[in-house]
Design an enzyme around this catalytic site. Structure first.
Site, PDB file in Angstrom:
ATOM      1  N   CYS A   7       2.527  12.898  -2.152  1.00 42.26           N
ATOM      2  CA  CYS A   7       3.226  12.874  -3.443  1.00 42.26           C
ATOM      3  C   CYS A   7       3.929  14.185  -3.816  1.00 42.26           C
ATOM      4  O   CYS A   7       5.008  14.473  -3.321  1.00 42.26           O
ATOM      5  CB  CYS A   7       2.241  12.439  -4.537  1.00 42.26           C
ATOM      6  N   GLU A  21      -0.872   6.636  -2.278  1.00 49.00           N
ATOM      7  CA  GLU A  21      -1.791   7.698  -2.695  1.00 49.00           C
ATOM      8  C   GLU A  21      -2.895   7.111  -3.575  1.00 49.00           C
ATOM      9  O   GLU A  21      -2.632   6.237  -4.399  1.00 49.00           O
ATOM     10  CB  GLU A  21      -1.012   8.757  -3.475  1.00 49.00           C
ATOM     11  N   LYS A  81      -4.408  17.220  -0.086  1.00 52.71           N
ATOM     12  CA  LYS A  81      -3.163  17.492  -0.815  1.00 52.71           C
ATOM     13  C   LYS A  81      -3.077  18.963  -1.221  1.00 52.71           C
ATOM     14  O   LYS A  81      -3.946  19.495  -1.894  1.00 52.71           O
ATOM     15  CB  LYS A  81      -3.099  16.600  -2.055  1.00 52.71           C
TER      16      LYS A  81
END
Length: 259
Positions: free
Chosen positions: A144, A44, A110
């Site tokens: 994540c 990431e 995200k």
């Protein structure tokens, strides 16, 4: 369609808020992969680390990093994926890019911004899941903190690979290990997580713990903890079909939709 997919997991330290140096470092690491691979996975925010100063490192969809990824993907004849900071429509996004060898781009913003670190204040959250179709494989890429939310990753599209890129700190690494394995088991899919190592600009420590799990939750890799490493693993389509047909757990999943 390929019956096997070779995937390179790159667990790396990151230079804080320095895209140019990170591109140089990853060029060297990727160039050292001598055998053919189908997908190369970076962590990431691999050009910057997990910064809450997106304006310092943000790029556009025609910026240097995407151009670099396209050239390298073409050179290696491999897809390359990882997330970077993208500025678009007066917002900043933690955007995962999946770059095909042809130069084609699929991307995912995200969804679950990490409120504990104030990511929701610095970045615009995404709202759409994607499934990447590549070499006959269906890949669901996430980022994540998304790992903590099983409904978002729920395998309703019969994807083959669930992929997470991360900057997941050492202090909570037990959750990372446990949840990666759980996501593989509950979705009857390969689940891969690529995390960084080292210290970031805020002195947060990262131990890596990158890993790959098969549909039964069995660990497939031998990536060392706490150090930079590259490991190539082979995913097999018949492994997925064998156990999905034999066990049939996905057929018994509860039906519901997200609002």
């Amino acid at each position: 369609m390929k019956s096997e997919l070779k995937v390179a997991l790159i667990q790396s330290n990151l230079v804080w808020e320095n895209p140019e140096q990170n591109r140089i470092n990853f060029t060297n690491t990727i160039s050292a992969i001598l055998e053919p691979v189908d997908v190369i996975i970076l962590p990431e925010l691999f050009t910057s680390g997990f910064t809450m100063n997106p304006s310092q490192v943000a790029e556009t969809m025609t910026g240097d990093t995407i151009s670099w990824m396209q050239k390298l993907a073409n050179l290696k004849k491999s897809a390359i994926t990882g997330s970077i900071v993208i500025e678009e429509n007066d917002h900043y996004y933690n955007r995962l890019l999946f770059i095909f060898p042809s130069g084609k781009i699929d991307y995912y913003d995200k969804k679950h911004t990490f409120t504990l670190a104030g990511e929701h204040k610095a970045y615009q959250a995404g709202s759409n899941l994607i499934t990447v179709s590549y070499l006959g494989w269906k890949i669901c890429p996430l980022v994540c903190y998304d790992l903590r939310f099983p409904v978002w990753s729920r395998n309703t599209n019969d994807y083959d690979v669930l992929l997470y890129v991360a900057n997941w700190p050492k202090i909570r690494i037990a959750a990372w290990d446990t949840l990666l394995k759980a996501r593989a088991i509950e979705n009857m899919t390969y689940c891969i997580g690529v995390n960084r190592v080292g210290l970031d600009g805020n002195k947060h420590e990262y131990s890596g713990n990158s890993g790959a799990y098969d549909v039964l939750g069995k660990r497939m890799d031998t990536i060392p903890t706490g150090q930079e490493a590259t490991e190539i693993i082979t995913l097999k389509k018949d492994h997925i079909s064998k156990y999905r047909e034999k066990l049939g757990f996905l057929k018994d999943r509860d039906l519901f939709t997200l609002k």
